[in-house]
Design a protein around this motif. Structure first.
Motif, PDB file in Angstrom:
ATOM      1  N   GLN A 106       0.843  -1.029  -0.049  1.00  0.00           N
ATOM      2  CA  GLN A 106      -0.133  -0.027  -0.021  1.00  0.00           C
ATOM      3  C   GLN A 106       0.930   1.280  -0.106  1.00  0.00           C
ATOM      4  N   VAL A 107       0.376   2.433  -0.201  1.00  0.00           N
ATOM      5  CA  VAL A 107       1.121   3.820  -0.380  1.00  0.00           C
ATOM      6  C   VAL A 107       1.969   3.837   0.707  1.00  0.00           C
ATOM      7  N   THR A 108       1.452   3.926   2.253  1.00  0.00           N
ATOM      8  CA  THR A 108       2.263   3.993   3.224  1.00  0.00           C
ATOM      9  C   THR A 108       3.614   3.112   3.267  1.00  0.00           C
ATOM     10  N   GLU A 109       3.281   1.760   2.911  1.00  0.00           N
ATOM     11  CA  GLU A 109       4.332   0.733   2.982  1.00  0.00           C
ATOM     12  C   GLU A 109       5.387   1.054   1.935  1.00  0.00           C
ATOM     13  N   ILE A 110       4.939   1.402   0.758  1.00  0.00           N
ATOM     14  CA  ILE A 110       5.748   1.749  -0.282  1.00  0.00           C
ATOM     15  C   ILE A 110       6.581   3.035   0.174  1.00  0.00           C
ATOM     16  N   ASP A 111       6.037   3.940   0.773  1.00  0.00           N
ATOM     17  CA  ASP A 111       6.786   5.011   1.425  1.00  0.00           C
ATOM     18  C   ASP A 111       7.896   4.640   2.259  1.00  0.00           C
ATOM     19  N   TYR A 112       7.651   3.715   3.213  1.00  0.00           N
ATOM     20  CA  TYR A 112       8.774   3.115   3.955  1.00  0.00           C
ATOM     21  C   TYR A 112       9.874   2.637   3.232  1.00  0.00           C
ATOM     22  N   ASN A 151      10.564   3.129   0.025  1.00  0.00           N
ATOM     23  CA  ASN A 151      11.439   4.078  -0.706  1.00  0.00           C
ATOM     24  C   ASN A 151      12.317   4.810   0.051  1.00  0.00           C
ATOM     25  N   THR A 152      11.818   5.277   1.431  1.00  0.00           N
ATOM     26  CA  THR A 152      12.650   5.952   2.424  1.00  0.00           C
ATOM     27  C   THR A 152      13.876   5.137   2.534  1.00  0.00           C
ATOM     28  N   ASP A 194      16.287   4.900  -0.324  1.00  0.00           N
ATOM     29  CA  ASP A 194      17.062   6.088  -0.620  1.00  0.00           C
ATOM     30  C   ASP A 194      18.139   6.556   0.649  1.00  0.00           C
ATOM     31  N   SER A 195      17.803   6.207   1.970  1.00  0.00           N
ATOM     32  CA  SER A 195      18.762   6.310   2.969  1.00  0.00           C
ATOM     33  C   SER A 195      19.795   5.466   2.895  1.00  0.00           C
ATOM     34  N   GLN A 235      15.190   4.217  -9.017  1.00  0.00           N
ATOM     35  CA  GLN A 235      14.019   4.356  -8.180  1.00  0.00           C
ATOM     36  C   GLN A 235      13.345   3.127  -8.070  1.00  0.00           C
TER      37      GLN A 235
END
Length: 150
Positions: A25-31, A33-34, A37-38, A85
């Protein structure tokens, strides 16, 4: 618990694959990706240098530890060159990396962080490092790359 597997591994042209129990889901994808990236930024800045693990090798007691600054200065560079990405498709995610001079400890640290995400954020059924998935064609070198100047 997340299963880790390795396929054909080329440190200069490597795909990292994650299969989730269900589409992220969107919030899981954000985790994810972050985290990636880190991880890339740390690697690009030379953080994954296995030649300079003085504190780790010292052990538990680091009180009044003598840090060898010459070893710090004399160790070879260990910079990751580039990363694409992350892409998400159905219950899969993938990301391309060029580890460059980065030490393999970078992969250990990534696996450890993804295990934490698996337990606390989104279930990752398997993490596959290297190779390709037959049902999701890849480019040799993706166009959408993150690369930072040193």
């Amino acid at each position: 618990m997340m299963e880790v597997r390795f396929r054909d591994f080329n440190p200069f042209n490597c795909w990292i694959w994650m299969r989730f129990a269900q589409p992220a889901q969107v919030t899981e994808i954000d985790y994810i990706n972050t985290l990636l990236d880190s991880w890339f930024i740390l690697g690009r800045m030379g953080a994954f240098n296995a030649q300079n693990l003085q504190i780790h090798l010292q052990g538990y007691d680091i009180n009044w530890m003598e840090y060898d600054n010459n070893l710090l200065r004399d160790s070879l560079g260990s910079s990751i060159n580039a990363m694409s990405q992350p892409e998400f498709k159905d219950d899969w995610a993938r990301c391309w990396i060029d580890l460059g001079e980065g030490d393999n400890i970078a992969l250990d640290l990534l696996i450890n962080a993804l295990l934490h995400i698996d337990v606390n954020v989104v279930e990752i059924v398997e993490l596959v490092i290297g190779g390709i998935n037959d049902d999701w064609p890849v480019e040799d070198y993706p166009e959408d790359l993150l690369s930072l100047p040193l």
